[in-house]
Design an enzyme around this catalytic site. Structure first.
Site, PDB file in Angstrom:
ATOM      1  N   HIS A  13       0.824  -1.213   0.000  1.00 11.56           N
ATOM      2  CA  HIS A  13       0.000   0.000   0.000  1.00 11.56           C
ATOM      3  C   HIS A  13       0.859   1.264   0.000  1.00 11.56           C
ATOM      4  O   HIS A  13       0.427   2.296  -0.470  1.00 11.56           O
ATOM      5  CB  HIS A  13      -0.943   0.005   1.205  1.00 11.56           C
ATOM      6  CG  HIS A  13      -2.059  -0.982   1.062  1.00 11.56           C
ATOM      7  ND1 HIS A  13      -3.367  -0.617   0.859  1.00 11.56           N
ATOM      8  CD2 HIS A  13      -2.053  -2.340   1.057  1.00 11.56           C
ATOM      9  CE1 HIS A  13      -4.120  -1.697   0.734  1.00 11.56           C
ATOM     10  NE2 HIS A  13      -3.340  -2.759   0.862  1.00 11.56           N
ATOM     11  N   ASP A  15      -5.584   6.323   1.042  1.00 14.30           N
ATOM     12  CA  ASP A  15      -5.809   4.892   0.832  1.00 14.30           C
ATOM     13  C   ASP A  15      -7.266   4.537   1.167  1.00 14.30           C
ATOM     14  O   ASP A  15      -7.888   5.168   2.031  1.00 14.30           O
ATOM     15  CB  ASP A  15      -4.867   4.116   1.764  1.00 14.30           C
ATOM     16  CG  ASP A  15      -4.828   2.635   1.429  1.00 14.30           C
ATOM     17  OD1 ASP A  15      -3.948   2.224   0.664  1.00 14.30           O
ATOM     18  OD2 ASP A  15      -5.688   1.872   1.934  1.00 14.30           O
TER      19      ASP A  15
HETATM   20  O1  LIG Z   1      12.788  -7.483  -2.347  1.00 15.35           O
HETATM   21  C1  LIG Z   1      11.837  -6.820  -2.755  1.00 15.35           C
HETATM   22  C2  LIG Z   1      10.483  -7.197  -2.561  1.00 15.35           C
HETATM   23  C3  LIG Z   1       9.488  -6.377  -3.059  1.00 15.35           C
HETATM   24  N1  LIG Z   1       9.795  -5.227  -3.704  1.00 15.35           N
HETATM   25  C4  LIG Z   1       8.740  -4.316  -4.154  1.00 15.35           C
HETATM   26  O2  LIG Z   1       7.694  -4.330  -3.187  1.00 15.35           O
HETATM   27  C5  LIG Z   1       6.432  -4.209  -3.814  1.00 15.35           C
HETATM   28  C6  LIG Z   1       5.603  -5.402  -3.410  1.00 15.35           C
HETATM   29  O3  LIG Z   1       4.291  -5.162  -3.736  1.00 15.35           O
HETATM   30  P1  LIG Z   1       3.340  -6.279  -4.364  1.00 15.35           P
HETATM   31  O4  LIG Z   1       3.975  -6.878  -5.539  1.00 15.35           O
HETATM   32  O5  LIG Z   1       2.009  -5.638  -4.609  1.00 15.35           O
HETATM   33  O6  LIG Z   1       3.269  -7.407  -3.266  1.00 15.35           O
HETATM   34  P2  LIG Z   1       2.834  -7.387  -1.705  1.00 15.35           P
HETATM   35  O7  LIG Z   1       3.865  -6.735  -0.916  1.00 15.35           O
HETATM   36  O8  LIG Z   1       2.527  -8.790  -1.375  1.00 15.35           O
HETATM   37  O9  LIG Z   1       1.493  -6.512  -1.730  1.00 15.35           O
HETATM   38  C7  LIG Z   1       0.309  -6.491  -0.962  1.00 15.35           C
HETATM   39  O10 LIG Z   1      -0.401  -5.341  -1.469  1.00 15.35           O
HETATM   40  C8  LIG Z   1      -0.742  -5.410  -2.859  1.00 15.35           C
HETATM   41  C9  LIG Z   1      -1.405  -4.098  -3.247  1.00 15.35           C
HETATM   42  O11 LIG Z   1      -2.593  -3.927  -2.554  1.00 15.35           O
HETATM   43  C10 LIG Z   1      -1.651  -6.605  -3.124  1.00 15.35           C
HETATM   44  O12 LIG Z   1      -1.930  -6.720  -4.505  1.00 15.35           O
HETATM   45  C11 LIG Z   1      -0.957  -7.874  -2.610  1.00 15.35           C
HETATM   46  O13 LIG Z   1      -1.799  -8.995  -2.794  1.00 15.35           O
HETATM   47  C12 LIG Z   1      -0.596  -7.712  -1.146  1.00 15.35           C
HETATM   48  O14 LIG Z   1       0.042  -8.876  -0.634  1.00 15.35           O
HETATM   49  C13 LIG Z   1       6.701  -4.163  -5.310  1.00 15.35           C
HETATM   50  O15 LIG Z   1       6.687  -2.825  -5.719  1.00 15.35           O
HETATM   51  C14 LIG Z   1       8.114  -4.725  -5.462  1.00 15.35           C
HETATM   52  O16 LIG Z   1       8.815  -4.174  -6.539  1.00 15.35           O
HETATM   53  C15 LIG Z   1      11.101  -4.862  -3.923  1.00 15.35           C
HETATM   54  O17 LIG Z   1      11.393  -3.839  -4.545  1.00 15.35           O
HETATM   55  N2  LIG Z   1      12.079  -5.668  -3.436  1.00 15.35           N
END
Ligand SMILES: O=c1ccn([C@@H]2O[C@H](COP(=O)(O)OP(=O)(O)O[C@H]3O[C@H](CO)[C@@H](O)[C@H](O)[C@H]3O)[C@@H](O)[C@H]2O)c(=O)[nH]1
Length: 471
Positions: free
Chosen positions: A21, A127
């Protein structure tokens, strides 16, 4: 007073908890108030304040906020301290949901916090989790509020229709293969996360979503991190008012533009020595933990596939708890057998930079929406393996748009042990299918077009900027 002198807008940007988020809000903040050296589409000086929810849950959030503020010194910040988490539920629940709940319960205090900023904000971007607490008080203060949805247009559709879906799912004429939902088509019950079908009184997350969705009509507009080409039916149905006449204007302005310099080890030097499109990137987001037996099976699958890989492993839900040693987890033989063609990391990587690298040919992802948009932006083929929440609905979008493949028989991560043979085959398919490469590249081209002059997202963003500047 000279009416040609524009007032200086003050934008407040209010994320909720968790990287999933936070990330789209940092991007939106940067898009609304780019560094002074870059183009500002408003043509007047904007002041922007990023509201920082305290405490943060993960180290990743803390790091991203600090890096963002140091690379965007023209953006102000203001700390908003939320109420304590509910200790009674914190032992049984996902720690992120418990944190969302604390943010949700604190939201009624945020309008007051915003009103004390100097100058008072002239517009707020917040949000969905905060909608119930702030939309009405902000409207009373005459401050327009836009709600940003961090998930897909498709899952948003499901969220706003879930209350009526719960009613009809008990009907005898309800179709077990899935009810027809405008903008989504028939959706199998298996793709709907179970919490969305629970009664709000029995489920914390359903209660949070339901309550906030009921306040959306009080907002000035809903921002989606998606674009017309990627989710045509969901976007147009949401915009048409046919789904819910009470929805405010819908602005699809994705894929959100990268903020550039966020923290993370890039492992670029290793990638630099790999042939173009030869490496599969494996990462399941900021919070996902796979069971250890599945991690080992995935390791064997990668080894069996013969494909080069860059794999980010997370063994716990919240990063602060991750102390697992990789050698103990995967065994020394795995490292011996794959040392020529693979790299495993446990620390935070800069995923966007990795996805943009020419050596990356595919992405095994849980389909968190930020990851999906980052792959779409760069036309990187994706193999979907959803874990929870919106991710099966997101995987449907990925498949339908031609960005990736999804093996439904794998179920949610953890539903069954997916064997190494199956994993190897699917990784090979993703990395070698010419058809998929072509359709994923097309998605990338369309994502770029969406932000060109007259592109769908650029035009929508222009409307928001016009609204801000006229205020
Ligand atoms: O080592 C890492 C791990 C993650 N990321 C970044 O972190 C973000 C992760 O976001 P996302 O891919 O949406 O996964 P989640 O962290 O699991 O996100 C939560 O939030 C999202 C948006 O609401 C939902 O779609 C997911 O299901 C929910 O688990 C992305 O921008 C990635 O590029 C990094 O840069 N490096």
């Amino acid at each position: 007073m000279d009416s040609s002198v524009a007032i200086q807008p003050h934008i407040a940007v209010c994320p909720s908890a968790g990287i999933g988020h936070l990330t789209p809000f940092l991007r939106l903040a940067s898009m609304l108030s780019p560094p002074p050296s870059t183009d500002n589409s408003c043509n007047i000086t904007l002041t922007l304040t990023l509201i920082i929810i305290r405490p943060t849950l993960s180290s990743a959030e803390e790091n991203q906020i600090n890096t963002f503020l140091s690379t965007h010194p023209h953006i102000n910040s203001s700390h908003f301290h939320i109420l304590p988490v509910d200790n009674n539920s914190s032992k049984k629940q996902d720690p992120f949901v418990v944190h969302y709940d604390a943010v949700f319960r604190s939201s009624y205090l945020l309008a007051n916090h915003l009103s004390t900023l100097s100058p008072q904000p002239s517009v707020v971007f917040s949000d969905l989790m905060l909608a119930s607490g702030i939309t009405k008080p902000l409207a009373d203060l005459g401050i327009p509020n836009y709600t940003l949805i961090s998930t897909s247009a498709s899952f948003f559709t499901l969220m706003v229709t879930s209350a009526s879906l719960r009613t009809t799912s008990g009907d005898s004429d309800s179709d077990s293969d899935g009810d027809e939902i405008p903008g989504l088509g028939p959706i199998p019950m298996d793709d709907i996360p179970p919490f969305l079908m629970s009664e709000p009184d029995n489920n914390m997350l359903t209660r949070i979503i339901d309550t906030n969705c009921r306040h959306l009509h009080e907002t000035k507009g809903v921002l989606l991190n998606s674009f017309d080409f990627f989710e045509p039916e969901s976007v147009s149905t949401l915009q048409s008012g046919k789904l819910l006449a009470t929805l405010p204007p819908i602005f699809p302005i994705g894929p959100f533009i990268s903020v550039g310099s966020l923290k993370g080890s890039n492992n670029i030097s290793w990638l630099d020595n790999q042939p173009p499109k030869s490496v599969v990137f494996i990462s399941f987001g900021s919070r996902t933990a796979m069971a250890k037996d599945q991690i080992r099976e995935l390791g064997k699958g990668i080894e069996r596939s013969g494909i080069s890989f860059l794999w980010v492993i997370k063994t716990t839900v919240v990063d602060k708890e991750d102390k697992e040693e990789l050698n103990d987890l995967l065994g020394e033989a795995f490292f011996m057998n794959t040392k020529e063609r693979g790299l495993i990391v446990k620390e935070w990587v800069n995923q966007e930079v990795i996805l943009a690298h020419s050596a990356i040919g595919g992405f095994l992802s849980h389909c968190g929406w930020n990851s999906v948009m980052e792959a779409a932006q760069r036309g990187v083929p994706l193999l979907a393996w959803p874990l929870h929440g919106d991710q099966r609905v997101n995987a449907r979008v990925v498949e339908k748009a031609g960005l990736g493949v999804w093996e439904r028989s794998w179920g949610w991560i953890g539903e069954r042990l997916v064997k190494s043979e199956e994993i190897a085959l699917k990784i090979q398919e993703m990395m070698t299918s010419e058809k998929l490469k072509k359709s994923a590249a097309r998605v990338g081209e369309e994502a770029t077009k969406a932000w060109e002059i007259d592109g769908s997202s650029k035009k929508m963003f222009g409307k928001i900027i016009d609204n801000i500047c006229q205020k």
